[in-house]
Write a protein that holds these residues in place. Structure first.
Motif, mmCIF file in Angstrom:
data_model
loop_
_atom_site.group_PDB
_atom_site.id
_atom_site.type_symbol
_atom_site.label_atom_id
_atom_site.label_comp_id
_atom_site.label_asym_id
_atom_site.label_seq_id
_atom_site.Cartn_x
_atom_site.Cartn_y
_atom_site.Cartn_z
ATOM 1 N N ARG A 60 0.993 -0.905 -0.240
ATOM 2 C CA ARG A 60 -0.295 0.005 -0.704
ATOM 3 C C ARG A 60 0.585 0.979 0.076
ATOM 4 O O ARG A 60 2.020 0.933 0.310
ATOM 5 N N PRO A 61 0.452 2.317 -0.304
ATOM 6 C CA PRO A 61 1.572 3.292 -0.318
ATOM 7 C C PRO A 61 1.769 4.153 0.600
ATOM 8 O O PRO A 61 2.614 4.254 0.938
ATOM 9 N N SER A 62 0.681 3.800 2.074
ATOM 10 C CA SER A 62 1.529 3.974 3.603
ATOM 11 C C SER A 62 2.209 2.936 3.635
ATOM 12 O O SER A 62 2.478 3.610 4.836
ATOM 13 N N ASP A 63 3.032 2.075 3.322
ATOM 14 C CA ASP A 63 3.276 1.164 3.724
ATOM 15 C C ASP A 63 5.136 1.301 3.802
ATOM 16 O O ASP A 63 5.631 2.476 2.460
ATOM 17 N N ARG A 64 5.451 1.777 5.223
ATOM 18 C CA ARG A 64 6.994 2.857 5.548
ATOM 19 C C ARG A 64 8.370 2.053 5.289
ATOM 20 O O ARG A 64 8.089 0.863 6.016
ATOM 21 N N PHE A 65 8.524 2.100 4.738
ATOM 22 C CA PHE A 65 10.030 1.555 4.810
ATOM 23 C C PHE A 65 10.885 1.434 5.975
ATOM 24 O O PHE A 65 11.521 0.343 6.429
ATOM 25 N N ASP A 66 10.203 1.576 6.834
ATOM 26 C CA ASP A 66 11.200 1.954 8.755
ATOM 27 C C ASP A 66 9.962 1.423 9.379
ATOM 28 O O ASP A 66 10.596 1.212 10.870
ATOM 29 N N GLU A 67 9.139 0.380 8.666
ATOM 30 C CA GLU A 67 8.111 -0.138 9.816
ATOM 31 C C GLU A 67 7.942 -1.214 9.397
ATOM 32 O O GLU A 67 8.264 -2.078 9.652
ATOM 33 N N GLU A 68 7.013 -1.193 8.661
ATOM 34 C CA GLU A 68 6.177 -2.398 7.389
ATOM 35 C C GLU A 68 7.080 -2.753 7.231
ATOM 36 O O GLU A 68 6.848 -4.191 7.097
ATOM 37 N N LEU A 69 7.773 -2.437 6.514
ATOM 38 C CA LEU A 69 8.647 -3.151 5.334
ATOM 39 C C LEU A 69 10.050 -3.529 5.786
ATOM 40 O O LEU A 69 11.084 -3.231 5.295
ATOM 41 N N ALA A 70 10.088 -2.805 7.016
ATOM 42 C CA ALA A 70 12.010 -2.499 7.681
ATOM 43 C C ALA A 70 12.218 -4.148 7.896
ATOM 44 O O ALA A 70 11.110 -5.467 8.480
ATOM 45 N N ALA A 71 13.399 -4.224 7.847
ATOM 46 C CA ALA A 71 13.971 -5.836 8.065
ATOM 47 C C ALA A 71 13.708 -5.970 9.630
ATOM 48 O O ALA A 71 13.362 -5.156 10.501
ATOM 49 N N PRO A 72 13.708 -7.291 9.902
ATOM 50 C CA PRO A 72 13.989 -7.344 10.850
ATOM 51 C C PRO A 72 14.379 -6.994 12.239
ATOM 52 O O PRO A 72 15.321 -7.612 11.830
ATOM 53 N N LYS A 73 14.739 -7.238 13.000
ATOM 54 C CA LYS A 73 15.293 -7.032 14.088
ATOM 55 C C LYS A 73 16.927 -8.026 14.295
ATOM 56 O O LYS A 73 15.862 -9.118 13.992
ATOM 57 N N GLY A 74 17.847 -7.191 14.035
ATOM 58 C CA GLY A 74 19.079 -8.240 13.923
ATOM 59 C C GLY A 74 19.452 -8.509 12.822
ATOM 60 O O GLY A 74 20.192 -8.903 12.274
ATOM 61 N N TRP A 75 18.802 -8.849 11.412
ATOM 62 C CA TRP A 75 18.718 -8.791 10.045
ATOM 63 C C TRP A 75 18.900 -7.242 9.406
ATOM 64 O O TRP A 75 19.186 -7.182 7.926
ATOM 65 N N GLU A 76 19.274 -6.350 9.918
ATOM 66 C CA GLU A 76 18.784 -5.088 9.349
ATOM 67 C C GLU A 76 19.912 -4.810 7.833
ATOM 68 O O GLU A 76 20.041 -3.547 7.148
ATOM 69 N N PHE A 77 21.239 -5.484 8.205
ATOM 70 C CA PHE A 77 22.594 -5.344 7.334
ATOM 71 C C PHE A 77 22.164 -6.499 6.406
ATOM 72 O O PHE A 77 23.705 -6.519 5.764
ATOM 73 N N ASP A 78 20.991 -7.150 6.608
ATOM 74 C CA ASP A 78 20.742 -8.395 5.460
ATOM 75 C C ASP A 78 20.028 -8.335 5.016
ATOM 76 O O ASP A 78 19.443 -9.724 5.117
ATOM 77 N N ASP A 79 19.471 -7.244 4.281
ATOM 78 C CA ASP A 79 18.299 -7.264 4.189
ATOM 79 C C ASP A 79 18.122 -7.312 2.599
ATOM 80 O O ASP A 79 18.832 -6.092 2.193
ATOM 81 N N GLU A 80 16.715 -7.458 1.960
ATOM 82 C CA GLU A 80 16.136 -6.938 0.625
ATOM 83 C C GLU A 80 16.139 -5.794 0.333
ATOM 84 O O GLU A 80 16.530 -5.049 -0.583
ATOM 85 N N ILE A 81 16.155 -4.460 1.533
ATOM 86 C CA ILE A 81 16.013 -3.540 1.447
ATOM 87 C C ILE A 81 17.431 -2.552 1.083
ATOM 88 O O ILE A 81 17.628 -1.688 0.565
ATOM 89 N N LEU A 82 18.238 -3.186 0.966
ATOM 90 C CA LEU A 82 19.256 -3.018 0.277
ATOM 91 C C LEU A 82 19.265 -2.870 -1.315
ATOM 92 O O LEU A 82 20.081 -2.542 -1.782
ATOM 93 N N ASP A 83 18.490 -3.661 -1.717
ATOM 94 C CA ASP A 83 18.748 -4.327 -3.242
ATOM 95 C C ASP A 83 17.567 -2.698 -3.503
ATOM 96 O O ASP A 83 17.859 -1.963 -4.697
ATOM 97 N N LEU A 84 16.896 -2.742 -3.214
ATOM 98 C CA LEU A 84 15.938 -1.892 -2.716
ATOM 99 C C LEU A 84 16.770 -0.242 -3.380
ATOM 100 O O LEU A 84 16.222 0.898 -4.166
ATOM 101 N N GLN A 85 17.650 0.188 -2.205
ATOM 102 C CA GLN A 85 18.580 1.494 -2.245
ATOM 103 C C GLN A 85 19.219 1.708 -3.368
ATOM 104 O O GLN A 85 19.613 2.408 -3.747
#
Length: 124
Positions: A60-85
């Motif tokens: 949804r347009p309101s999905d936030r990258f730092d909330e709903e789409l954020a990496a689970p705790k402990g996986w922030e540096f090994d996550d697909e969000i980096l692919d989007l960046q």
């Protein structure tokens, strides 16, 4: 086992109870009023979904990258969000501009930001 299976599955679980909407429905109900090009909106929407390995229809347009789409705790540096960046940075390079991406907080922001950049590029 894929090393990213657990964080990916945790993110997917956040969205599994959402209706899986069609691209036409998403555009008509969330984006059409902004006069953004439908084809490019769908391309960007799918870019977010594919990068994060989520169903585009559940975003949804309101999905936030730092909330709903954020990496689970402990996986922030090994996550697909980096692919989007990286995808966003490639787009900026193709357009020939550098901007601070920290202003992009949601899926809607991402789509609108890159649609507006593309429109300005075409008008130049």
């Amino acid at each position: 086992m894929n090393r990213n299976f657990l964080p990916r599955r945790q993110r997917q679980k956040r969205f599994e109870n959402r209706p899986n909407l069609s691209a036409d429905h998403i555009y008509a109900n969330f984006v059409a009023g902004r006069n953004l090009p439908k084809e490019f909106v769908c391309e960007l929407w799918n870019e977010v979904a594919e990068s994060l390995q989520l169903s585009a229809g559940r975003l949804r347009p309101s999905d936030r990258f730092d909330e709903e789409l954020a990496a689970p705790k402990g996986w922030e540096f090994d996550d697909e969000i980096l692919d989007l960046q990286w995808a966003a940075k490639r787009r900026l390079k193709q357009i020939g501009t550098q901007v601070d991406l920290s202003q992009i907080k949601t899926v809607g922001d991402y789509v609108e930001f890159f649609c507006n950049l593309e429109t300005r590029k075409q008008q130049a």
